[in-house]
Design an enzyme around this catalytic site. Sequence first.
Site, short mmCIF file in Angstrom:
data_model
loop_
_atom_site.label_atom_id
_atom_site.label_comp_id
_atom_site.label_asym_id
_atom_site.label_seq_id
_atom_site.Cartn_x
_atom_site.Cartn_y
_atom_site.Cartn_z
N ASP A 146 0.85 -1.19 0.00
CA ASP A 146 0.00 0.00 0.00
C ASP A 146 0.89 1.25 0.00
O ASP A 146 1.90 1.31 0.69
CB ASP A 146 -0.91 -0.01 1.24
CG ASP A 146 -2.05 0.98 1.12
OD1 ASP A 146 -3.21 0.53 1.03
OD2 ASP A 146 -1.79 2.21 1.11
N ILE A 147 0.49 2.25 -0.76
CA ILE A 147 1.28 3.47 -0.89
C ILE A 147 1.26 4.30 0.41
O ILE A 147 2.16 5.11 0.64
CB ILE A 147 0.75 4.31 -2.08
CG1 ILE A 147 1.84 5.21 -2.65
CG2 ILE A 147 -0.49 5.08 -1.73
CD1 ILE A 147 1.47 5.81 -4.00
N ASN B 138 -12.82 -3.26 2.66
CA ASN B 138 -13.71 -2.12 2.87
C ASN B 138 -14.72 -2.07 1.74
O ASN B 138 -14.35 -2.18 0.56
CB ASN B 138 -12.91 -0.82 2.89
CG ASN B 138 -11.98 -0.73 4.10
OD1 ASN B 138 -12.35 -1.15 5.19
ND2 ASN B 138 -10.80 -0.20 3.90
N GLY C 239 -15.15 3.29 4.18
CA GLY C 239 -13.96 4.01 3.74
C GLY C 239 -13.35 3.50 2.45
O GLY C 239 -12.18 3.75 2.17
N GLN C 240 -14.15 2.79 1.62
CA GLN C 240 -13.59 2.33 0.34
C GLN C 240 -13.35 3.54 -0.56
O GLN C 240 -14.23 4.39 -0.74
CB GLN C 240 -14.56 1.35 -0.36
CG GLN C 240 -13.96 0.79 -1.65
CD GLN C 240 -14.84 -0.26 -2.33
OE1 GLN C 240 -15.96 -0.52 -1.88
NE2 GLN C 240 -14.35 -0.82 -3.41
N HIS D 132 -10.47 -5.14 -3.32
CA HIS D 132 -9.12 -5.49 -2.84
C HIS D 132 -9.21 -5.87 -1.38
O HIS D 132 -10.09 -5.40 -0.65
CB HIS D 132 -8.16 -4.32 -3.03
CG HIS D 132 -8.67 -3.03 -2.49
ND1 HIS D 132 -9.60 -2.26 -3.16
CD2 HIS D 132 -8.42 -2.38 -1.33
CE1 HIS D 132 -9.88 -1.19 -2.45
NE2 HIS D 132 -9.19 -1.25 -1.32
N LEU D 133 -8.27 -6.70 -0.98
CA LEU D 133 -8.19 -7.13 0.41
C LEU D 133 -6.92 -6.56 1.02
O LEU D 133 -5.85 -6.69 0.45
CB LEU D 133 -8.20 -8.66 0.47
CG LEU D 133 -8.14 -9.31 1.84
CD1 LEU D 133 -9.00 -10.56 1.85
CD2 LEU D 133 -6.71 -9.67 2.21
#
Length: 116
Positions: free
Chosen positions: A34-35, A89, A95-96, A102-103
């Site tokens: 994740d960034i 999410n 909060g998507q 994605h998980l």
Amino acid sequence: MADYDRNNIFARILRGELPCKKVYEDEHALAFHDINPQAPTHILVVPREHIPSLNQAKDAGTIGRLALVAAEIAKQEGIADSGYRTVINTNREAGQTVFHIHLHLLGGRHMTWPPG
Ligand code: 5GP
């Protein structure tokens, strides 16, 4: 958000148009860091299939594989025994922000419950 936007950020990563720090890939899924990590280990597992959110998911294999890939990566990353959290999410209140399902695999620190 039922329609799939082919130019969402994960679609572009899957097509190789944007870079990612890849940790795993097979014919069904891609996983990358994740960034904006929320834990020492924060990896996203993304199916290649175009599904906006869990609400549009149909295939148990597609969804189940995300969890199994996460467990495999957790072992590789050395957090399987200490523990980790997997999260999908779905839509606004969860909060998507990216509408390609994605998980999240989060670990490397103590997690509290309930989540925020
Ligand atoms: P969501 O909020 O939809 O459950 O999760 C989206 C995740 O994607 C967030 O944790 C966010 O930091 C991550 N993210 C957003 N844009 C990018 C990107 O360009 N590259 C990577 N690796 N992660 C991203």
